[in-house]
Design a protein around this motif. Structure first.
Motif, PDB file in Angstrom:
ATOM      1  N   THR A  12       0.760  -1.091  -0.034  1.00 53.81           N
ATOM      2  CA  THR A  12       0.078   0.035  -0.034  1.00 53.81           C
ATOM      3  C   THR A  12       1.069   1.206  -0.005  1.00 53.81           C
ATOM      4  N   VAL A  13       0.757   1.973  -1.098  1.00 49.86           N
ATOM      5  CA  VAL A  13       1.323   3.084  -1.285  1.00 49.86           C
ATOM      6  C   VAL A  13       0.764   4.456  -1.029  1.00 49.86           C
ATOM      7  N   GLY A  14      -0.349   4.494  -0.840  1.00 43.32           N
ATOM      8  CA  GLY A  14      -1.355   5.854  -0.618  1.00 43.32           C
ATOM      9  C   GLY A  14      -2.687   5.530  -0.653  1.00 43.32           C
ATOM     10  N   TYR A  15      -3.411   6.692  -0.880  1.00 42.14           N
ATOM     11  CA  TYR A  15      -4.644   6.282  -0.908  1.00 42.14           C
ATOM     12  C   TYR A  15      -5.431   7.773  -1.775  1.00 42.14           C
ATOM     13  N   VAL A  16      -6.596   7.377  -2.414  1.00 41.93           N
ATOM     14  CA  VAL A  16      -7.366   8.257  -3.284  1.00 41.93           C
ATOM     15  C   VAL A  16      -7.967   9.332  -2.313  1.00 41.93           C
ATOM     16  N   SER A  17      -7.659  10.659  -2.478  1.00 49.91           N
ATOM     17  CA  SER A  17      -8.155  11.576  -1.568  1.00 49.91           C
ATOM     18  C   SER A  17      -9.255  12.463  -2.130  1.00 49.91           C
ATOM     19  N   GLY A  18      -9.453  12.307  -3.501  1.00 51.56           N
ATOM     20  CA  GLY A  18     -10.456  12.975  -4.275  1.00 51.56           C
ATOM     21  C   GLY A  18     -10.284  13.176  -5.711  1.00 51.56           C
ATOM     22  N   ALA A  19     -11.049  13.860  -6.254  1.00 50.10           N
ATOM     23  CA  ALA A  19     -11.177  14.161  -7.777  1.00 50.10           C
ATOM     24  C   ALA A  19      -9.985  15.277  -8.205  1.00 50.10           C
ATOM     25  N   TYR A  20      -9.447  15.137  -9.306  1.00 45.06           N
ATOM     26  CA  TYR A  20      -8.600  16.322  -9.757  1.00 45.06           C
ATOM     27  C   TYR A  20      -8.962  16.948 -10.914  1.00 45.06           C
ATOM     28  N   GLY A  21      -9.864  18.103 -11.124  1.00 40.67           N
ATOM     29  CA  GLY A  21     -10.105  18.624 -12.075  1.00 40.67           C
ATOM     30  C   GLY A  21     -11.537  17.958 -12.630  1.00 40.67           C
ATOM     31  N   ILE A  22     -11.786  18.149 -13.635  1.00 42.52           N
ATOM     32  CA  ILE A  22     -13.295  17.515 -14.299  1.00 42.52           C
ATOM     33  C   ILE A  22     -13.256  16.422 -15.201  1.00 42.52           C
ATOM     34  N   ALA A  23     -11.972  16.058 -15.819  1.00 47.55           N
ATOM     35  CA  ALA A  23     -11.952  14.824 -16.563  1.00 47.55           C
ATOM     36  C   ALA A  23     -11.633  13.593 -16.186  1.00 47.55           C
TER      37      ALA A  23
END
Length: 186
Positions: A12-23
């Motif tokens: 495990t190297v990290g986690y998704v913290s959210g979206a970046y931009g709209i694409a």
């Protein structure tokens, strides 16, 4: 039960913290300051922390952005799809980690090692590492049974030991032990 096709060397190297931009790009909070492995691995494995289920996903593009990594993933189109991945852990195969010299260690390899001082006293095990800007720090906790036997409070006692040559004398990964120049009452 392990899912078929999942590498046994996932880290495990990290986690998704959210979206970046709209694409459909996602923002990843890496667990290490050096995100080279995350940036270079083309296949990631995503899963919720509370679930044993993992799914593989191809990483199309990734780049550092501040202290985070932003990435475009195959099949993730639009902000809503990216937001749906929030909270997922990101794992990659250990084979994507850059090679280290003899005196370097990946933090993940130090977690769980026993720590003893030069007098042979068992100080505990490495529960975590943190970076204070100048150097990493080992967070060493006594096993709950040892703490209870010593009559210590219900909270797990911990020691913070700078991970520098002055205090860390040897790291023996084969023996799962770190020897430090540190007193048990520090």
């Amino acid at each position: 039960m392990a899912q078929s096709g999942i590498p046994e060397d996932l880290v495990t190297v990290g986690y998704v913290s959210g979206a970046y931009g709209i694409a459909g790009w996602v923002r990843i909070k890496p667990y290490s300051d050096d995100a080279d492995a995350l940036l270079n691995a083309r296949r990631w494995w995503l899963g919720k922390p509370e679930s044993p289920e993992l799914r593989d996903i191809d990483m199309l593009h990734a780049k550092s952005h501040g202290g985070d990594v932003v990435a475009q993933l195959m099949g993730v189109a639009g902000r809503d799809a990216a937001e749906a991945l929030k909270g997922h852990q990101v794992q990659i195969s250990r084979s994507h980690f850059p090679a280290l010299s003899n005196d370097e260690f990946y933090w993940v390899d130090l977690i769980g090692l026993a720590v003893e001082n030069l007098q042979g006293e068992q100080l505990g095990v490495v529960a975590d590492l943190m970076d204070n800007g100048a150097h990493p720090i080992l967070r060493v906790v006594k096993p709950a049974a040892a703490a209870a036997q010593a009559g210590e409070a219900a909270k797990t006692p911990e020691m913070l030991i700078p991970f520098v040559d002055r205090f860390v004398k040897t790291v023996d990964q084969a023996a799962k032990k770190i020897t430090v120049d540190w007193e048990s009452d520090y």
